[in-house]
Design a protein around this motif. Structure first.
Motif, PDB file in Angstrom:
ATOM      1  N   SER A  33       0.828  -1.208   0.000  1.00  0.00           N
ATOM      2  CA  SER A  33       0.000   0.000   0.000  1.00  0.00           C
ATOM      3  C   SER A  33       0.865   1.261   0.000  1.00  0.00           C
ATOM      4  O   SER A  33       0.556   2.231  -0.704  1.00  0.00           O
ATOM      5  N   ALA A  68      -5.861   2.003  -6.981  1.00  0.00           N
ATOM      6  CA  ALA A  68      -6.706   0.828  -6.755  1.00  0.00           C
ATOM      7  C   ALA A  68      -5.953  -0.235  -5.946  1.00  0.00           C
ATOM      8  O   ALA A  68      -6.535  -0.875  -5.050  1.00  0.00           O
ATOM      9  N   LEU A 103      -5.838   0.881  -2.340  1.00  0.00           N
ATOM     10  CA  LEU A 103      -7.139   0.697  -1.691  1.00  0.00           C
ATOM     11  C   LEU A 103      -7.404  -0.772  -1.373  1.00  0.00           C
ATOM     12  O   LEU A 103      -7.888  -1.110  -0.281  1.00  0.00           O
ATOM     13  N   ALA A 104      -7.082  -1.653  -2.321  1.00  0.00           N
ATOM     14  CA  ALA A 104      -7.288  -3.091  -2.108  1.00  0.00           C
ATOM     15  C   ALA A 104      -6.455  -3.590  -0.925  1.00  0.00           C
ATOM     16  O   ALA A 104      -6.939  -4.375  -0.093  1.00  0.00           O
ATOM     17  N   ASN A 122     -12.758   2.984   1.904  1.00  0.00           N
ATOM     18  CA  ASN A 122     -11.901   2.375   0.888  1.00  0.00           C
ATOM     19  C   ASN A 122     -12.689   1.517  -0.106  1.00  0.00           C
ATOM     20  O   ASN A 122     -12.350   1.465  -1.286  1.00  0.00           O
ATOM     21  N   ASP A 173     -14.274   3.964  -2.527  1.00  0.00           N
ATOM     22  CA  ASP A 173     -13.267   4.504  -3.447  1.00  0.00           C
ATOM     23  C   ASP A 173     -12.793   3.446  -4.444  1.00  0.00           C
ATOM     24  O   ASP A 173     -12.529   3.759  -5.606  1.00  0.00           O
ATOM     25  N   LEU A 174     -12.690   2.193  -3.978  1.00  0.00           N
ATOM     26  CA  LEU A 174     -12.238   1.130  -4.881  1.00  0.00           C
ATOM     27  C   LEU A 174     -13.261   0.898  -5.999  1.00  0.00           C
ATOM     28  O   LEU A 174     -12.880   0.631  -7.147  1.00  0.00           O
TER      29      LEU A 174
END
Length: 239
Positions: free
Chosen positions: A87, A126, A129-130, A190, A193-194
């Motif tokens: 991240s 992405a 976020l994941a 999150n 947002d993802l």
């Protein structure tokens, strides 16, 4: 009202308010037609451009933070450490990719394919976020179990004459509940947002390009509202 003014005094606070306005305009435009929709989209676009320019200054501070974190040695669990590294470095790569996309779009630099760099910036976001979502999913069950144990312990020691021990137990429980609440909010933010990040990826990736303008705006409103709410949360104070 005072808290609102303090929020606007900081760069992060102003960015959250601008983000909310931008996504709210998108959500509204998705449910309107004609000139009204065009004007709202123009507002959202101008706010987005302003936020992009301001983010150009975030790259170096973020790099400093990334170098300080290193390989996530603060995390005891190996998987948590790997997720922290993933991240941290993915969001670090986001900034130069977005900067090149912006500079190419406005013909400031001779970037051959600005769209490619824009896609890469969304991809790195992405991934970030994941990784954050997986970290939250790993942390929440552990915190929940610890809270349940402390609750049982509090019931068993409720009649204890040791006041200091009871206060420590009460404070520990309050602190863990605050951490759990924060983790839940982070998960919702999150995930929202993802959904948008994947939607903005090049076509062919999962649900990229499948959301409507109104849906994308609504997801952004949800994530930003959670951000704003979280910024007003304060941890319990130990008396």
């Amino acid at each position: 009202m005072e808290a609102y003014f303090k929020l606007l005094e900081s760069y992060g606070g102003r960015d959250k308010v601008l983000r909310l306005c931008s996504f709210a305009a998108m959500a509204a435009a998705g449910n309107l037609k004609g000139e009204s929709a065009r004007r709202l989209l123009s507002v959202a676009g101008q706010i987005g451009e302003a936020r992009t320019v301001l983010r150009l200054y975030d790259g170096l501070p973020m790099l400093r933070r990334t170098l300080r974190l290193g390989l996530g040695s603060r995390e005891q669990d190996v998987l948590a450490r790997l997720l922290t590294v993933l991240s941290t470095w993915s969001i670090q790569l986001f900034y130069p990719c977005e900067a090149l996309a912006w500079a190419g779009k406005h013909r400031i630099l001779g970037v051959k394919d600005p769209g490619k760099w824009a896609g890469l910036s969304v991809a790195t976001w992405a991934i970030f976020l994941a990784a954050q979502i997986v970290k939250s999913l790993l942390k929440i069950p552990g915190k929940w179990n610890t809270i349940e144990k402390l609750r049982k312990q509090k019931v068993l020691e409720g009649n204890s004459d040791i006041r200091e021990q009871n206060e420590v137990l009460h404070w520990s429980l309050a602190e863990l509940q605050h951490e759990l609440r924060t983790e839940f909010l982070s998960l919702v933010q999150n995930l929202s947002d993802l959904m948008n990040a994947v939607h903005w990826l090049p076509k062919g990736w999962l649900w990229s390009g499948k959301l409507s303008l109104g849906q994308s705006g609504l997801l952004g409103v949800i994530s930003t509202s959670v951000m704003l709410y979280s910024s007003f949360l304060t941890p319990p104070k130990h008396k």
